[in-house]
Design a protein around this motif. Structure first.
Motif, PDB file in Angstrom:
ATOM      1  N   SER A  81      39.417  46.621  50.252  1.00 23.59           N
ATOM      2  CA  SER A  81      38.352  46.476  49.253  1.00 23.59           C
ATOM      3  C   SER A  81      38.112  47.796  48.526  1.00 23.59           C
ATOM      4  O   SER A  81      37.820  47.800  47.328  1.00 23.59           O
ATOM      5  CB  SER A  81      37.063  45.943  49.880  1.00 23.59           C
ATOM      6  OG  SER A  81      36.530  46.870  50.760  1.00 23.59           O
ATOM      7  N   THR A  82      38.262  48.920  49.227  1.00 24.11           N
ATOM      8  CA  THR A  82      38.094  50.225  48.562  1.00 24.11           C
ATOM      9  C   THR A  82      39.135  50.368  47.458  1.00 24.11           C
ATOM     10  O   THR A  82      38.819  50.766  46.325  1.00 24.11           O
ATOM     11  CB  THR A  82      38.280  51.371  49.594  1.00 24.11           C
ATOM     12  OG1 THR A  82      37.368  51.157  50.653  1.00 24.11           O
ATOM     13  CG2 THR A  82      38.063  52.732  48.966  1.00 24.11           C
ATOM     14  N   LEU A  83      40.377  50.015  47.790  1.00 25.30           N
ATOM     15  CA  LEU A  83      41.447  50.122  46.795  1.00 25.30           C
ATOM     16  C   LEU A  83      41.220  49.130  45.653  1.00 25.30           C
ATOM     17  O   LEU A  83      41.346  49.474  44.478  1.00 25.30           O
ATOM     18  CB  LEU A  83      42.811  49.864  47.460  1.00 25.30           C
ATOM     19  CG  LEU A  83      44.008  49.892  46.501  1.00 25.30           C
ATOM     20  CD1 LEU A  83      44.127  51.240  45.801  1.00 25.30           C
ATOM     21  CD2 LEU A  83      45.311  49.579  47.247  1.00 25.30           C
ATOM     22  N   ALA A  84      40.866  47.889  46.008  1.00 22.74           N
ATOM     23  CA  ALA A  84      40.668  46.859  44.985  1.00 22.74           C
ATOM     24  C   ALA A  84      39.543  47.254  44.022  1.00 22.74           C
ATOM     25  O   ALA A  84      39.685  47.131  42.801  1.00 22.74           O
ATOM     26  CB  ALA A  84      40.360  45.519  45.646  1.00 22.74           C
ATOM     27  N   LYS A  85      38.448  47.774  44.584  1.00 19.03           N
ATOM     28  CA  LYS A  85      37.321  48.181  43.726  1.00 19.03           C
ATOM     29  C   LYS A  85      37.724  49.350  42.832  1.00 19.03           C
ATOM     30  O   LYS A  85      37.355  49.396  41.660  1.00 19.03           O
ATOM     31  CB  LYS A  85      36.124  48.603  44.597  1.00 19.03           C
ATOM     32  CG  LYS A  85      35.372  47.432  45.190  1.00 19.03           C
ATOM     33  CD  LYS A  85      34.237  47.955  46.064  1.00 19.03           C
ATOM     34  CE  LYS A  85      33.836  46.947  47.106  1.00 19.03           C
ATOM     35  NZ  LYS A  85      33.128  47.543  48.238  1.00 19.03           N
ATOM     36  N   GLY A  86      38.474  50.295  43.396  1.00 18.42           N
ATOM     37  CA  GLY A  86      38.929  51.462  42.625  1.00 18.42           C
ATOM     38  C   GLY A  86      39.815  51.037  41.469  1.00 18.42           C
ATOM     39  O   GLY A  86      39.664  51.515  40.337  1.00 18.42           O
ATOM     40  N   LEU A  87      40.730  50.117  41.745  1.00 14.98           N
ATOM     41  CA  LEU A  87      41.630  49.632  40.693  1.00 14.98           C
ATOM     42  C   LEU A  87      40.843  48.877  39.623  1.00 14.98           C
ATOM     43  O   LEU A  87      41.060  49.066  38.418  1.00 14.98           O
ATOM     44  CB  LEU A  87      42.682  48.684  41.297  1.00 14.98           C
ATOM     45  CG  LEU A  87      43.864  49.333  42.028  1.00 14.98           C
ATOM     46  CD1 LEU A  87      44.668  48.276  42.765  1.00 14.98           C
ATOM     47  CD2 LEU A  87      44.760  50.089  41.047  1.00 14.98           C
ATOM     48  N   ALA A  88      39.935  48.013  40.071  1.00 14.52           N
ATOM     49  CA  ALA A  88      39.155  47.204  39.123  1.00 14.52           C
ATOM     50  C   ALA A  88      38.346  48.120  38.192  1.00 14.52           C
ATOM     51  O   ALA A  88      38.275  47.894  36.982  1.00 14.52           O
ATOM     52  CB  ALA A  88      38.236  46.243  39.872  1.00 14.52           C
ATOM     53  N   GLU A 125      27.708  38.461  41.867  1.00  9.62           N
ATOM     54  CA  GLU A 125      26.997  39.114  40.755  1.00  9.62           C
ATOM     55  C   GLU A 125      27.135  40.611  40.898  1.00  9.62           C
ATOM     56  O   GLU A 125      27.192  41.111  42.030  1.00  9.62           O
ATOM     57  CB  GLU A 125      25.494  38.759  40.818  1.00  9.62           C
ATOM     58  CG  GLU A 125      25.178  37.400  40.263  1.00  9.62           C
ATOM     59  CD  GLU A 125      23.683  37.063  40.328  1.00  9.62           C
ATOM     60  OE1 GLU A 125      22.839  37.987  40.245  1.00  9.62           O
ATOM     61  OE2 GLU A 125      23.382  35.870  40.483  1.00  9.62           O
ATOM     62  N   ARG A 126      27.165  41.313  39.773  1.00 10.56           N
ATOM     63  CA  ARG A 126      27.197  42.769  39.840  1.00 10.56           C
ATOM     64  C   ARG A 126      25.774  43.292  39.730  1.00 10.56           C
ATOM     65  O   ARG A 126      25.058  42.984  38.779  1.00 10.56           O
ATOM     66  CB  ARG A 126      28.064  43.350  38.708  1.00 10.56           C
ATOM     67  CG  ARG A 126      29.545  43.183  38.984  1.00 10.56           C
ATOM     68  CD  ARG A 126      30.398  43.959  38.017  1.00 10.56           C
ATOM     69  NE  ARG A 126      30.360  45.400  38.251  1.00 10.56           N
ATOM     70  CZ  ARG A 126      30.991  46.001  39.262  1.00 10.56           C
ATOM     71  NH1 ARG A 126      31.683  45.288  40.126  1.00 10.56           N
ATOM     72  NH2 ARG A 126      30.930  47.306  39.401  1.00 10.56           N
ATOM     73  N   ILE A 127      25.351  44.049  40.759  1.00 13.94           N
ATOM     74  CA  ILE A 127      24.007  44.613  40.765  1.00 13.94           C
ATOM     75  C   ILE A 127      24.150  46.122  40.933  1.00 13.94           C
ATOM     76  O   ILE A 127      24.768  46.581  41.902  1.00 13.94           O
ATOM     77  CB  ILE A 127      23.160  44.006  41.914  1.00 13.94           C
ATOM     78  CG1 ILE A 127      23.036  42.482  41.726  1.00 13.94           C
ATOM     79  CG2 ILE A 127      21.786  44.658  42.000  1.00 13.94           C
ATOM     80  CD1 ILE A 127      22.378  41.742  42.872  1.00 13.94           C
ATOM     81  N   ASP A 128      23.604  46.882  39.981  1.00 14.83           N
ATOM     82  CA  ASP A 128      23.745  48.346  39.990  1.00 14.83           C
ATOM     83  C   ASP A 128      25.208  48.754  40.183  1.00 14.83           C
ATOM     84  O   ASP A 128      25.520  49.636  40.999  1.00 14.83           O
ATOM     85  CB  ASP A 128      22.882  48.973  41.104  1.00 14.83           C
ATOM     86  CG  ASP A 128      21.401  48.745  40.867  1.00 14.83           C
ATOM     87  OD1 ASP A 128      21.027  48.562  39.687  1.00 14.83           O
ATOM     88  OD2 ASP A 128      20.635  48.722  41.844  1.00 14.83           O
ATOM     89  N   GLY A 129      26.106  48.084  39.499  1.00 20.03           N
ATOM     90  CA  GLY A 129      27.529  48.444  39.547  1.00 20.03           C
ATOM     91  C   GLY A 129      28.247  47.994  40.809  1.00 20.03           C
ATOM     92  O   GLY A 129      29.414  48.318  41.016  1.00 20.03           O
ATOM     93  N   LYS A 130      27.550  47.260  41.693  1.00 19.75           N
ATOM     94  CA  LYS A 130      28.185  46.824  42.942  1.00 19.75           C
ATOM     95  C   LYS A 130      28.286  45.311  43.004  1.00 19.75           C
ATOM     96  O   LYS A 130      27.419  44.590  42.496  1.00 19.75           O
ATOM     97  CB  LYS A 130      27.368  47.321  44.150  1.00 19.75           C
ATOM     98  CG  LYS A 130      27.429  48.814  44.335  1.00 19.75           C
ATOM     99  CD  LYS A 130      27.249  49.189  45.807  1.00 19.75           C
ATOM    100  CE  LYS A 130      27.572  50.642  46.063  1.00 19.75           C
ATOM    101  NZ  LYS A 130      26.397  51.491  46.182  1.00 19.75           N
TER     102      LYS A 130
END
Ligand code: DC
Length: 228
Positions: free
Chosen positions: A16-23, A69-74
């Motif tokens: 998930s760290t990698l996926a979020k970084g790529l996204a 949903e995206r809340i405060d960028g998360k």
């Protein structure tokens, strides 16, 4: 040219760290498929559903609606309109999520939603069957792996940062158990797709693994453009 990036691998190896970084870097959507199995598991626990009873599972699945949903960028996971992002990470959910995700009816329901979410492309999805079942045509498939002790320590830190108290030994045992169930189940087990690129991040920093993956993504995007 937007592509689909599929990331599979063992529990807690940084998918998930990698996926979020790529996204974030590519301005793509992030799809956390593990969160969907976790939300179903939370529903089963809270509603005392016996997940060994196929009829009870079928009925329960009709009552479950999951969205993000995206809340405060998360990224936050919602179960029937309620934000369950924190609860689905608790050990009580981790203890049951692998058995729940072996159930074919559960997988069918989740995979159908995931495929629908990928129709727009421009998506990074992580899980166990993304490159093999959900997006077999993904332009980039990555299979992540890392040493189990390193994974346990990372998970321990991650949970502590979220205020979730869990013993190191319990986390390690749970990771090994989940890897075993996830890899040996009959329906869409975790396995490396033949065309996936393996990244072992045991000795890599988050930045280094992101850099490797971004390079691969850029190459695949250029290939797409040149094929048009
Ligand atoms: O990625 P995670 O640890 O949050 O996933 C939780 C569990 O969900 C994992 O043990 C196996 C299951 N899972 C799955 O079977 N297929 C996926 N695509 C994602 C997760």
């Amino acid at each position: 040219m937007s592509i689909i990036i599929a990331i599979d691998g063992h529990s807690s190896c940084g998918k998930s760290t990698l996926a979020k970084g790529l996204a974030k870097a590519l301005h793509y959507a992030y799809l956390d498929t593990g969160a969907m199995y976790r939300a179903v598991t939370l529903y089963f626990i809270d509603h005392h559903i016996d997940y060994n009873d196929p009829l009870a599972v079928e009925e329960a699945l009709k009552q479950i609606a999951i969205h993000f949903e995206r809340i405060d960028g998360k990224n936050h996971t919602f179960l029937n309109g309620q934000d369950v992002e924190h609860e689905i990470r608790e050990m009580r959910v981790s203890e049951h999520v692998s058995p729940v995700s072996t159930i074919s009816a559960v997988r069918r329901a989740m995979v159908a939603q995931q495929k629908a979410m990928g129709r727009r492309r421009g998506i990074v999805a992580d899980g166990r069957d993304i490159g093999t079942v959900v997006f077999p045509d993904a332009e980039l498939k990555i299979f992540l792996t890392a040493d189990v002790d390193v994974r346990t320590s990372r998970r321990h830190l991650e949970l502590a940062a979220k205020g979730i108290d869990a013993e190191w030994d319990d986390i390690r045992r749970n990771l090994i158990e989940r890897d075993h169930i996830d890899s040996s189940r009959a329906d869409s087990p975790l396995r490396r797709s033949d065309d996936a690129i393996v990244i072992d991040n045991t000795l890599l920093s988050e930045e280094q693994q992101l850099e490797q993956a971004l390079k691969l993504a850029t190459e695949r995007m250029e290939l797409q453009v040149s094929r048009q």
